[in-house]
Design a protein around this motif. Structure first.
Motif, PDB file in Angstrom:
ATOM      1  N   ALA A  11       0.995  -1.308   0.057  1.00 25.78           N
ATOM      2  CA  ALA A  11       0.005  -0.367   0.084  1.00 25.78           C
ATOM      3  C   ALA A  11       0.769   1.433   0.009  1.00 25.78           C
ATOM      4  CB  ALA A  11      -0.968  -0.007   1.137  1.00 25.78           C
ATOM      5  N   LEU A  13       0.395   5.452   0.256  1.00 25.05           N
ATOM      6  CA  LEU A  13      -0.557   6.607   0.291  1.00 25.05           C
ATOM      7  C   LEU A  13      -0.063   7.701   0.575  1.00 25.05           C
ATOM      8  CD1 LEU A  13      -2.340   5.996   3.658  1.00 25.05           C
ATOM      9  CD2 LEU A  13      -1.601   3.913   2.394  1.00 25.05           C
ATOM     10  N   GLN A  14      -0.567   8.733   0.469  1.00 23.34           N
ATOM     11  CA  GLN A  14      -0.072  10.113   1.017  1.00 23.34           C
ATOM     12  C   GLN A  14      -0.585  10.278   2.491  1.00 23.34           C
ATOM     13  OE1 GLN A  14       1.445  12.382  -0.768  1.00 23.34           O
ATOM     14  NE2 GLN A  14       1.075  11.051  -2.454  1.00 23.34           N
ATOM     15  N   GLU A  15       0.580  11.226   3.250  1.00 23.27           N
ATOM     16  CA  GLU A  15      -0.117  11.517   4.718  1.00 23.27           C
ATOM     17  C   GLU A  15      -1.632  12.138   4.847  1.00 23.27           C
ATOM     18  OE1 GLU A  15       3.712  12.604   7.633  1.00 23.27           O
ATOM     19  OE2 GLU A  15       2.657  14.232   6.115  1.00 23.27           O
ATOM     20  N   GLN A  17      -4.170  10.072   4.531  1.00 15.08           N
ATOM     21  CA  GLN A  17      -4.895   9.100   4.159  1.00 15.08           C
ATOM     22  C   GLN A  17      -5.341   7.971   5.064  1.00 15.08           C
ATOM     23  OE1 GLN A  17      -3.515   8.171   0.111  1.00 15.08           O
ATOM     24  NE2 GLN A  17      -5.384   9.060  -0.900  1.00 15.08           N
ATOM     25  N   VAL A  19      -6.152   3.825   5.819  1.00 16.29           N
ATOM     26  CA  VAL A  19      -5.797   2.370   5.219  1.00 16.29           C
ATOM     27  C   VAL A  19      -6.126   1.232   6.047  1.00 16.29           C
ATOM     28  CG1 VAL A  19      -3.465   2.300   6.046  1.00 16.29           C
ATOM     29  CG2 VAL A  19      -3.862   1.013   3.993  1.00 16.29           C
ATOM     30  N   LEU A 111       3.642  -0.964   3.970  1.00 20.51           N
ATOM     31  CA  LEU A 111       3.112   0.173   3.548  1.00 20.51           C
ATOM     32  C   LEU A 111       4.076   1.550   3.660  1.00 20.51           C
ATOM     33  CD1 LEU A 111       0.508   2.182   3.990  1.00 20.51           C
ATOM     34  CD2 LEU A 111       0.888   2.289   6.599  1.00 20.51           C
ATOM     35  N   VAL A 113       4.065   5.545   3.436  1.00 18.50           N
ATOM     36  CA  VAL A 113       3.424   6.894   3.497  1.00 18.50           C
ATOM     37  C   VAL A 113       4.337   7.804   3.079  1.00 18.50           C
ATOM     38  CG1 VAL A 113       2.047   8.143   4.777  1.00 18.50           C
ATOM     39  CG2 VAL A 113       2.202   6.024   5.431  1.00 18.50           C
TER      40      VAL A 113
END
Lengths: 114, 111
Positions: A11, A13-15, A17, A19, A111, A113
């Protein structure tokens, strides 16, 4: 017997978001664990369950993290508003009962980020 | 932290050589477990030694436990390239079944 399965495997993702990670333990294993493994470190316990009951969640980093195991089988770990410091691999493990020591680990969710 | 002196962080050896890694822990435990983690996989238990045992063998693996010094070692004899992995020792978390892991030793075995 099938092993512990986890999804997704990766995964990004941007800070800020959210999950969710999903874990399916080995059938018949009543104890389920979530660990966080930062890069180049050992796994660190986050929370563990026996059946649907939380045994210890004192190591969850903050109220941004939550975990449930509503029917005592599958489990979901959720991070609200992720931060760069949450970048790690999240491992799920299960064990048969209180009399057994061995934990069986899934492959983890990596993950990142940004 | 549960852990005192940590394992050597990384070892590079040739196939056929023997390797030993150590760890020490701070609080009482009834069992020390050694896990191996290969790249992209979760850890897998390879040997477990209880507090009433000084030594445990399993194939090419040998674990020792010294409860007086609260230390444990893992030896692998006649290493193979497939032994390449990170090795962790682990003890009980607060007397329960969850685990506290050390930082691990990376072992790289060249053919």
């Amino acid at each position: 017997e099938a092993g512990v399965t986890q999804s997704p495997r990766y995964a990004v993702l941007q800070e800020g978001q959210a999950v969710s990670f999903w874990c399916d333990p080995i059938s018949g294993h009543d104890t389920l664990y979530w660990y966080q493994q930062p890069r180049d470190q050992g796994p660190q316990l986050l929370v563990y369950f026996r059946d649907e009951a939380v045994i210890d969640n004192s190591q969850l980093p903050s109220d941004r993290f939550s975990a449930v195991r509503p029917k005592g089988t599958n489990s979901t770990l959720k991070i609200q508003s992720a931060k760069q410091g949450d970048t790690a691999t999240y491992l799920c493990a299960s064990s048969r009962d209180w009399g057994g020591y061995e934990q069986y680990f899934g492959p983890g969710t990596r993950l990142t980020v940004l | 932290s549960q852990w005192g002196e940590e394992n050597l962080q990384a070892l590079s050896i040739q196939e056929g050589e023997d390797v030993t890694m150590n760890c020490s822990y701070k609080t009482y435990t009834t069992v020390v477990q050694w896990y191996r983690q290969k790249s992209g996989k979760g850890p897998a238990l390879i040997i477990l030694i209880r507090s009433n045992e000084r030594e445990k063998r399993s194939g090419r693996l040998r674990a020792t436990l010294d409860t007086s010094s609260q230390s444990s070692s893992l030896s692998i004899t006649g290493t193979l390239a497939t032994d390449t992995a990170v090795y962790f020792c682990a003890t009980e978390y607060q007397g329960g079944r969850a685990l506290i892991f050390g930082t691990g030793t990376t072992v790289s075995v060249s053919p």
